[in-house]
Design an enzyme around this catalytic site. Structure first.
Site, PDB file in Angstrom:
ATOM      1  N   HIS A 129      -6.188   0.239  -1.077  1.00 47.09           N
ATOM      2  CA  HIS A 129      -5.672  -1.548  -0.548  1.00 47.09           C
ATOM      3  C   HIS A 129      -6.854  -1.415  -1.889  1.00 47.09           C
ATOM      4  CE1 HIS A 129      -4.033   0.897   2.879  1.00 47.09           C
ATOM      5  NE2 HIS A 129      -3.890  -0.624   3.440  1.00 47.09           N
TER       6      HIS A 129
ATOM      7  N   ASP B  67      -7.355   5.606  -1.490  1.00 43.12           N
ATOM      8  CA  ASP B  67      -7.111   3.893  -0.771  1.00 43.12           C
ATOM      9  C   ASP B  67      -6.511   3.099  -1.557  1.00 43.12           C
ATOM     10  OD1 ASP B  67      -7.039   1.997   0.316  1.00 43.12           O
ATOM     11  OD2 ASP B  67      -8.609   2.195   1.639  1.00 43.12           O
TER      12      ASP B  67
ATOM     13  N   CYS C 106       0.809  -1.148  -0.035  1.00 44.64           N
ATOM     14  CA  CYS C 106       0.311   0.345   0.513  1.00 44.64           C
ATOM     15  C   CYS C 106       0.719   1.040   0.050  1.00 44.64           C
ATOM     16  CB  CYS C 106      -0.869  -0.246   0.942  1.00 44.64           C
ATOM     17  SG  CYS C 106      -0.409  -0.715   2.407  1.00 44.64           S
TER      18      CYS C 106
END
Length: 463
Positions: free
Chosen positions: A422, A420, A296
């Site tokens: 992820h 994000d 990440c």
């Protein structure tokens, strides 16, 4: 470029050809200048034809604005051209989606530059000439790319005149660039680029010589910054800063600026402080790399690097995971065995890589527990106002990218705009925005008891 205007983009090529019988530089310059004058005369002639892409519309701008279909008269509003442009059902659905998500996106009408073919005159006799001296015949296709922005209610005759003027103006700029960068008999092809500059300047076109990197064009950029009264510490006119037209897809497949399709949060007396410019969304499982569960921070760093690339601060490609790891080995932060591993990195490593690969310095903000982030509105707001770069935040084993804050100075209320890394799915804008992979988050988004480090990249002072 004003909301409600139509962008008319005219592209095509003009044949540049001339014959040189000497290496004398003043003579070459004179021949080149005369060739550009001939091209300008060709643009102003009745043989010039403009065709509207994906439509049956043809226009003769120098024949009194004659057009087919004949219902298009010089006095017709230019928005009437849109009804003739054909799109398939899928494209129409995409257009409707764009209208819903980004109503301010400009309408672009693309045109092709053409020349009407006429019958040659009847010659009674053919004359042949033999020349014993050496000649150099120069031939190239001059890449024309003109843009004019006009209100949708403007008459078509005004559009035609503006496009012809733009073509002649671009030819004049091309001549200056070719003469400025010629070396002996070697001529560089001039290429036009469009830039959307801060108000009140707006949309401008700049011509650069092909094959000459931005690093060698600083003198020209300084001249342009002076002409347009632009700041001398930020790049506005590098090739990477050129305008991306809303009807053109990005070739690399990455999504750009998904946050622009979000509705901002409502805060009492709150203001928005957002990333400035364009970035690419990098996340898990892209580029055929399975980094689910460990990559990440690498992806957040790639998003930051894409911002510096697309703002013109660097011509380097966005680094891969291995290139990021190698940079950390090169600076002495990691051992050689780190390259090719699945080890995490954090904000400090992100700052080190930015410095090593891009020469970008960063400020680090330390937060001992997540609950303190709610009180960092002023610092984050000042960062997005002054630097405007994406921020990487790492805590524990998670990393995210902060693209902005909505913050009320009077109440202290704050929301964070989070990208994000992820996410593991396809480049589906609707899924990414609807499911919150790019979205506004409250202070409870952070683990209230975990520590966090924030990497705030600083803009280099350069043009």
């Amino acid at each position: 470029m004003i909301i409600g205007n139509i962008l008319f983009r005219l592209k095509g090529s003009l044949e540049f050809k001339c014959q040189l019988n000497t290496t004398n530089e003043p003579h070459i310059q004179k021949v080149i200048s005369r060739t550009f004058e001939d091209l300008c005369s060709q643009v102003k002639s009745e043989s010039l034809v403009l065709s509207v892409c994906n439509s049956p519309v043809f226009i003769w701008p120098n024949k009194g604005g004659r057009a087919t279909p004949e219902c298009l008269t010089p006095n017709s509003p230019c928005k009437d051209l849109q009804q003739f442009i054909q799109t398939d059902d899928q494209e129409s659905m995409k257009s409707k989606k764009k209208e819903k998500t980004n109503a301010s996106a400009a309408v672009v009408i693309n045109l092709n530059l053409m020349t009407e073919v006429t019958e040659p005159a009847d010659l009674s006799a053919t004359t042949l000439m033999r020349c014993s001296t050496k000649h150099h015949f120069l031939y190239t296709a001059m890449p024309m790319d003109c843009v004019v922005s006009l209100p949708s209610s403007e008459r078509l005759s005004v559009v035609y005149d503006a496009l012809v003027v733009a073509l002649c103006s671009q030819l004049d700029e091309m001549k200056k660039v070719m003469l400025r960068h010629m070396k002996g008999m070697t001529l560089l092809i001039p290429q036009p680029f469009h830039f959307l500059l801060p108000d009140p300047v707006g949309l401008v076109t700049v011509v650069y010589p092909a094959g000459v990197p931005d690093s060698q064009l600083e003198i020209q950029r300084k001249e342009l910054h002076s002409r347009f009264e632009l700041p001398g510490n930020r790049p506005y006119l590098r090739r990477a800063n050129s305008l991306h037209f809303p009807d053109e897809p990005y070739k690399d497949g990455y999504l750009r600026n998904p946050h622009l399709h979000l509705k901002p949060p409502t805060l009492g007396n709150g203001k928005l402080y957002l990333v400035q410019g364009v970035y690419s969304y990098h996340h898990y499982m892209q580029d055929r790399v399975d980094d689910n569960g460990w990559g990440c921070a690498y992806r957040s760093l790639q998003t930051i690097c894409s911002w510096f690339q697309q703002q013109g601060y660097t011509e380097k490609a966005v680094p891969t995971h291995k290139e990021i790891q190698q940079a950390l080995v090169d600076v002495g932060d990691k051992q050689g065995s780190f390259v090719g591993s699945r080890q995490w990195i954090g904000s400090i490593e992100v700052a080190a890589v930015l410095d090593q690969l891009l020469g970008v310095t960063s400020k680090i903000m330390f937060v001992s527990q997540g609950s303190e982030l709610a009180s960092k509105g002023r610092e984050l707001a000042n960062h997005f106002l002054s630097e405007g770069t994406p921020v990487m935040i790492g805590g524990g084993v998670l990393a995210h990218t902060i693209l902005g804050v909505a913050w009320s100075e009077t109440t202290g209320e704050i929301r964070y705009l989070i990208l994000d890394p992820h996410y593991t799915g396809a480049e589906d804008l609707q899924v990414i925005t609807d499911k919150g992979w790019c979205g506004w988050k409250s202070p409870q988004f952070w683990d209230q008891n975990a520590y966090y480090n924030l990497c705030l990249p600083q803009r280099p002072k350069t043009i």
